[in-house]
Design a protein around this motif. Structure first.
Motif, PDB file in Angstrom:
ATOM      1  N   UNK A 181     -17.103   4.682  -2.022  1.00  0.00           N
ATOM      2  CA  UNK A 181     -15.923   4.509  -0.684  1.00  0.00           C
ATOM      3  C   UNK A 181     -16.691   5.880   0.349  1.00  0.00           C
ATOM      4  N   UNK A 182     -17.986   5.021   0.417  1.00  0.00           N
ATOM      5  CA  UNK A 182     -19.119   5.743   1.209  1.00  0.00           C
ATOM      6  C   UNK A 182     -18.594   4.853   3.042  1.00  0.00           C
ATOM      7  N   UNK A 183     -18.031   5.960   4.296  1.00  0.00           N
ATOM      8  CA  UNK A 183     -18.071   5.509   5.136  1.00  0.00           C
ATOM      9  C   UNK A 183     -19.569   4.674   5.631  1.00  0.00           C
ATOM     10  N   UNK A 184     -20.181   5.456   5.228  1.00  0.00           N
ATOM     11  CA  UNK A 184     -22.466   4.579   5.886  1.00  0.00           C
ATOM     12  C   UNK A 184     -21.979   3.279   5.501  1.00  0.00           C
ATOM     13  N   UNK A 185     -21.823   3.479   3.813  1.00  0.00           N
ATOM     14  CA  UNK A 185     -22.130   1.592   3.136  1.00  0.00           C
ATOM     15  C   UNK A 185     -21.472   1.082   3.733  1.00  0.00           C
ATOM     16  N   UNK A 186     -20.025   1.500   4.060  1.00  0.00           N
ATOM     17  CA  UNK A 186     -18.869   0.771   4.176  1.00  0.00           C
ATOM     18  C   UNK A 186     -19.766  -0.218   5.684  1.00  0.00           C
ATOM     19  N   UNK A 187     -19.396   1.310   6.576  1.00  0.00           N
ATOM     20  CA  UNK A 187     -20.115   0.433   8.384  1.00  0.00           C
ATOM     21  C   UNK A 187     -21.412  -0.263   8.107  1.00  0.00           C
ATOM     22  N   UNK A 188     -22.150  -0.177   7.263  1.00  0.00           N
ATOM     23  CA  UNK A 188     -23.614  -0.599   6.774  1.00  0.00           C
ATOM     24  C   UNK A 188     -22.896  -2.176   6.825  1.00  0.00           C
ATOM     25  N   UNK A 189     -22.213  -2.677   5.666  1.00  0.00           N
ATOM     26  CA  UNK A 189     -21.733  -4.102   5.583  1.00  0.00           C
ATOM     27  C   UNK A 189     -20.896  -4.611   6.361  1.00  0.00           C
ATOM     28  N   UNK A 190     -19.954  -4.162   6.861  1.00  0.00           N
ATOM     29  CA  UNK A 190     -19.564  -4.737   7.889  1.00  0.00           C
ATOM     30  C   UNK A 190     -20.822  -4.724   9.222  1.00  0.00           C
ATOM     31  N   UNK A 191     -21.846  -4.333   9.536  1.00  0.00           N
ATOM     32  CA  UNK A 191     -23.038  -5.053  10.651  1.00  0.00           C
ATOM     33  C   UNK A 191     -23.264  -5.889   9.762  1.00  0.00           C
ATOM     34  N   UNK A 192     -23.773  -5.479   8.546  1.00  0.00           N
ATOM     35  CA  UNK A 192     -24.427  -6.894   8.124  1.00  0.00           C
ATOM     36  C   UNK A 192     -23.536  -8.584   8.500  1.00  0.00           C
ATOM     37  N   UNK A 245       1.125  -1.247  -0.063  1.00  0.00           N
ATOM     38  CA  UNK A 245      -0.315   0.191  -0.423  1.00  0.00           C
ATOM     39  C   UNK A 245       0.852   1.383  -0.174  1.00  0.00           C
ATOM     40  N   UNK A 246       0.374   2.142  -0.618  1.00  0.00           N
ATOM     41  CA  UNK A 246       1.031   3.238  -0.044  1.00  0.00           C
ATOM     42  C   UNK A 246       0.622   4.368   0.082  1.00  0.00           C
ATOM     43  N   UNK A 247       0.337   5.531  -0.074  1.00  0.00           N
ATOM     44  CA  UNK A 247      -0.492   7.034   0.477  1.00  0.00           C
ATOM     45  C   UNK A 247      -1.530   7.295  -0.344  1.00  0.00           C
ATOM     46  N   UNK A 248      -1.438   6.946  -1.549  1.00  0.00           N
ATOM     47  CA  UNK A 248      -2.880   7.414  -2.249  1.00  0.00           C
ATOM     48  C   UNK A 248      -3.949   6.470  -2.057  1.00  0.00           C
ATOM     49  N   UNK A 249      -3.846   5.254  -1.236  1.00  0.00           N
ATOM     50  CA  UNK A 249      -4.325   4.190  -0.528  1.00  0.00           C
ATOM     51  C   UNK A 249      -4.999   4.379   0.400  1.00  0.00           C
ATOM     52  N   UNK A 250      -4.340   6.093   1.491  1.00  0.00           N
ATOM     53  CA  UNK A 250      -4.788   5.860   2.635  1.00  0.00           C
ATOM     54  C   UNK A 250      -6.379   6.532   2.944  1.00  0.00           C
ATOM     55  N   UNK A 266      -9.810  -1.359  -3.941  1.00  0.00           N
ATOM     56  CA  UNK A 266      -9.208  -0.308  -4.678  1.00  0.00           C
ATOM     57  C   UNK A 266      -8.936   1.011  -4.192  1.00  0.00           C
ATOM     58  N   UNK A 267      -8.194   1.944  -4.877  1.00  0.00           N
ATOM     59  CA  UNK A 267      -8.084   3.594  -4.350  1.00  0.00           C
ATOM     60  C   UNK A 267      -9.526   3.717  -5.242  1.00  0.00           C
ATOM     61  N   UNK A 268     -10.296   4.497  -4.983  1.00  0.00           N
ATOM     62  CA  UNK A 268     -11.337   4.948  -5.488  1.00  0.00           C
ATOM     63  C   UNK A 268     -10.794   6.220  -6.441  1.00  0.00           C
ATOM     64  N   UNK A 269      -9.004   6.914  -6.716  1.00  0.00           N
ATOM     65  CA  UNK A 269      -8.364   8.350  -7.665  1.00  0.00           C
ATOM     66  C   UNK A 269      -7.833   7.583  -8.670  1.00  0.00           C
ATOM     67  N   UNK A 270      -8.455   7.898  -9.406  1.00  0.00           N
ATOM     68  CA  UNK A 270      -8.280   6.961 -11.090  1.00  0.00           C
ATOM     69  C   UNK A 270      -7.435   7.456 -11.768  1.00  0.00           C
ATOM     70  N   UNK A 271      -6.817   9.043 -11.455  1.00  0.00           N
ATOM     71  CA  UNK A 271      -5.655   9.958 -11.809  1.00  0.00           C
ATOM     72  C   UNK A 271      -4.407   9.071 -11.088  1.00  0.00           C
TER      73      UNK A 271
END
Length: 199
Positions: A174-185, A51-56, A120-125
């Motif tokens: 890359x939504x914190x809410x969506x990821x949190x919902x999946x973890x709770x599932x 990993x690198x800073x692009x993934x942070x 995966x990163x959401x930063x295509x550039x």
């Protein structure tokens, strides 16, 4: 090439004999973890690799979502000290130094981890390869008998693969809410087991 997207790109550039071959795993000989016995327990999640800073940004988002879901997110990597402190500054991520061997990593996972994270990163550039690459860790992790939570843009090769395979634990934003919902599932033992069976 390791993805259908890269295969298409090569054909477009005049390469006529092309066959997609997913990365070849080392595999694991240890037994997978047993099904968790209760619902709504805290989960231990883990990602490992280069990993690198692009993934942070995405890693910290996953860490915050894990924290909000009452769970813990481990990041196994080999980072210089200044990047390590940047990644862990808000205590949402538990940094674990890279193991000497894949077998040691697998031993740690089997003893401590409930869900493996492939992102995966959401930063295509900054990371254009996400359109054509395929993560070897997905193939490698599939031997461990754990749910694999995928967090990747739907336009990425990994996102397209997750959609084509109706991946239960796929998060397409890359939504914190969506990821949190999946973890709770994934705290629901039946859902956890369905995701484990899929992997």
């Amino acid at each position: 090439p390791v993805s259908d997207q890269l295969k298409v790109l090569l054909i477009e550039r005049g390469v006529s004999h092309v066959t997609r071959l997913y990365p070849i795993p080392e595999g694991c000989t240890k037994s997978s973890v047993p099904c968790r016995t209760e619902n709504d327990q805290p989960l231990n999640l883990l990602t490992a690799g280069v990993i690198g800073s692009v993934h942070f940004d995405i890693l910290i988002t996953i860490g915050r979502a894990s924290n909000n879901a009452g769970s813990r997110f481990f990041c196994v990597a080999d980072l210089p000290l200044h990047l390590r402190s940047e990644l862990t500054k808000d205590s949402y991520i538990t940094y674990q130094q890279r193991f000497q061997t894949t077998a040691q990593l697998f031993g740690f996972i089997i003893e401590n981890i409930d869900v493996l994270v492939i992102f995966y990163s959401f930063d295509f550039k900054q990371e254009l390869r996400l359109l054509t690459s395929f993560p070897s860790k997905l193939v490698e992790y599939s031997h461990l008998g754990l749910p694999l939570m995928i967090v990747a843009p739907p336009q990425s090769s990994l996102g397209k693969w997750a959609l084509q395979n109706s991946w239960l634990s796929y998060v397409d934003a890359d939504s914190q809410t969506a990821i949190e919902k999946k973890i709770n599932q994934l705290k629901d033992k039946d859902y956890w087991e369905s995701c484990r069976q899929q992997s």
